[in-house]
Design a protein around this motif. Structure first.
Motif, mmCIF file in Angstrom:
data_model
loop_
_atom_site.group_PDB
_atom_site.id
_atom_site.type_symbol
_atom_site.label_atom_id
_atom_site.label_comp_id
_atom_site.label_asym_id
_atom_site.label_seq_id
_atom_site.Cartn_x
_atom_site.Cartn_y
_atom_site.Cartn_z
ATOM 1 N N UNK A 6 -72.220 -50.236 -26.395
ATOM 2 C CA UNK A 6 -71.723 -48.970 -25.846
ATOM 3 C C UNK A 6 -72.650 -48.471 -24.751
ATOM 4 N N UNK A 7 -72.065 -47.918 -23.684
ATOM 5 C CA UNK A 7 -72.818 -47.280 -22.610
ATOM 6 C C UNK A 7 -72.164 -45.945 -22.286
ATOM 7 N N UNK A 8 -72.933 -45.054 -21.673
ATOM 8 C CA UNK A 8 -72.423 -43.768 -21.233
ATOM 9 C C UNK A 8 -72.708 -43.594 -19.741
ATOM 10 N N UNK A 9 -71.745 -43.001 -19.029
ATOM 11 C CA UNK A 9 -71.891 -42.809 -17.590
ATOM 12 C C UNK A 9 -71.465 -41.397 -17.224
ATOM 13 N N UNK A 10 -72.275 -40.732 -16.423
ATOM 14 C CA UNK A 10 -71.968 -39.372 -16.019
ATOM 15 C C UNK A 10 -70.868 -39.304 -14.977
ATOM 16 N N UNK A 11 -69.955 -38.346 -15.137
ATOM 17 C CA UNK A 11 -68.873 -38.137 -14.167
ATOM 18 C C UNK A 11 -68.894 -36.714 -13.623
ATOM 19 N N UNK A 12 -69.932 -35.983 -13.911
ATOM 20 C CA UNK A 12 -70.100 -34.625 -13.420
ATOM 21 C C UNK A 12 -70.585 -34.663 -11.974
ATOM 22 N N UNK A 13 -70.028 -33.792 -11.128
ATOM 23 C CA UNK A 13 -70.517 -33.658 -9.755
ATOM 24 C C UNK A 13 -70.913 -32.204 -9.517
ATOM 25 N N UNK A 48 -69.712 -49.792 -11.084
ATOM 26 C CA UNK A 48 -70.843 -49.408 -11.934
ATOM 27 C C UNK A 48 -70.622 -48.032 -12.571
ATOM 28 N N UNK A 49 -69.397 -47.523 -12.468
ATOM 29 C CA UNK A 49 -68.988 -46.243 -13.051
ATOM 30 C C UNK A 49 -69.744 -45.059 -12.451
ATOM 31 N N UNK A 50 -70.106 -45.166 -11.184
ATOM 32 C CA UNK A 50 -70.723 -44.056 -10.471
ATOM 33 C C UNK A 50 -69.653 -43.344 -9.648
ATOM 34 N N UNK A 51 -69.680 -42.007 -9.643
ATOM 35 C CA UNK A 51 -68.706 -41.239 -8.855
ATOM 36 C C UNK A 51 -69.026 -41.411 -7.369
ATOM 37 N N UNK A 52 -68.058 -41.950 -6.622
ATOM 38 C CA UNK A 52 -68.267 -42.155 -5.183
ATOM 39 C C UNK A 52 -67.388 -41.233 -4.342
ATOM 40 N N UNK A 53 -66.366 -40.653 -4.953
ATOM 41 C CA UNK A 53 -65.498 -39.732 -4.224
ATOM 42 C C UNK A 53 -64.713 -38.906 -5.230
ATOM 43 N N UNK A 54 -64.244 -37.746 -4.780
ATOM 44 C CA UNK A 54 -63.371 -36.939 -5.629
ATOM 45 C C UNK A 54 -62.509 -36.059 -4.744
ATOM 46 N N UNK A 55 -61.372 -35.641 -5.280
ATOM 47 C CA UNK A 55 -60.514 -34.701 -4.563
ATOM 48 C C UNK A 55 -59.978 -33.670 -5.536
ATOM 49 N N UNK A 56 -59.784 -32.461 -5.044
ATOM 50 C CA UNK A 56 -59.253 -31.375 -5.861
ATOM 51 C C UNK A 56 -57.734 -31.353 -5.765
ATOM 52 N N UNK A 57 -57.096 -30.913 -6.856
ATOM 53 C CA UNK A 57 -55.638 -30.787 -6.878
ATOM 54 C C UNK A 57 -55.269 -29.340 -7.194
#
Length: 254
Positions: A6-13, A48-57
């Motif tokens: 098991x691994x954990x990856x942050x998705x918070x920006x 690598x499960x790193x956040x590289x982009x995001x968009x708001x809806x």
């Protein structure tokens, strides 16, 4: 399947409150998209499960599905927002607007399947109603088999996973003590169904007929707490789980 790490990856920006990951999609490229309902965002993760982009809806996003290798559809309020995906960018495209709430979403070839909370609809990709497939007091999420001949929906209030034929008729009903308040579900390339038990803190693997439990993939002992979403990454033989948490869980399986 069984867990082999098991691994954990942050998705918070920056600027986020607590993340609430209500759905997950893995593209053929290996890129991962997560729907963060808590922050009204869709986030793109690299291999690598790193956040590289995001968009708001515009409203609370709940479900996501792949439309083409480089495009996804996301349920947002009473709309489906299409988003184009490049190597490191998300670009919002056209929208489909409906008269009902849009919760779960799945697609197969030219068909789009959307749940409203009480019904499962079949639309064309340009938003024309093909048919109303199923009506119930609780129709939360949906998924389609790889061959497109079966549909799966979760009935949260009755703790059921339903398997439907393409005409909407019920083929099978699955219940289990470890499946309480089922939320998200995912169909693997082999046709097996993964389903979250939100209140029972469990991820179950069910056979393609939707009648028999094959395995309990993960439980509270494996770090689960009210799982909201599940997805299988065939590129890495991993199961990705989203929760009300700033991290996703990634279980290596074999």
């Amino acid at each position: 399947m069984r867990i082999d790490g098991k691994s954990e990856y942050g998705v918070w920006v920056k600027g986020d409150s607590t993340c609430s990951i209500t759905d997950i999609c893995v593209l053929p490229s290996g890129q991962v998209l997560v729907v963060d309902c808590g922050n009204k965002k869709v986030k793109l993760l690299n291999k690598q499960y790193q956040v590289v982009s995001h968009c708001s809806v515009s409203d609370l996003p709940l479900g996501i599905c792949q439309i083409t290798p480089g495009e996804v559809g996301v349920t947002v309020g009473k709309e489906v927002q299409f988003i184009k995906v490049s190597i490191s960018q998300l670009v919002k495209d056209r929208k489909l607007k409906f008269q009902h709430e849009c919760l779960g979403i799945a697609s197969h070839q030219a068909d789009l399947f959307v749940t409203s909370g009480t019904e499962l609809y079949n639309y064309s990709l340009d938003g024309k109603l093909v048919s109303k497939l199923h009506k119930n007091k609780s129709v939360r999420c949906c998924a389609v088999s790889p061959t497109g001949d079966k549909l799966y929906i979760t009935n949260s209030t009755q703790n059921k996973l339903l398997t439907l034929a393409r005409d909407g008729s019920v083929l099978d009903t699955f219940k289990d003590l470890e499946l309480t308040w089922p939320t998200s579900l995912y169909v693997t390339p082999e046709g097996h169904v993964m389903v979250c038990g939100n209140d029972s803190d469990a991820i179950l693997q069910v056979d393609s007929s939707g009648s028999r439990k094959l395995a309990t993939l993960a439980t509270r002992r494996d770090g689960l707490k009210n799982p909201l979403s599940v997805c299988y990454n065939s590129n890495t033989d991993s199961v990705i789980v989203g929760q009300i948490n700033n991290k996703i869980l990634v279980y290596k399986v074999k």
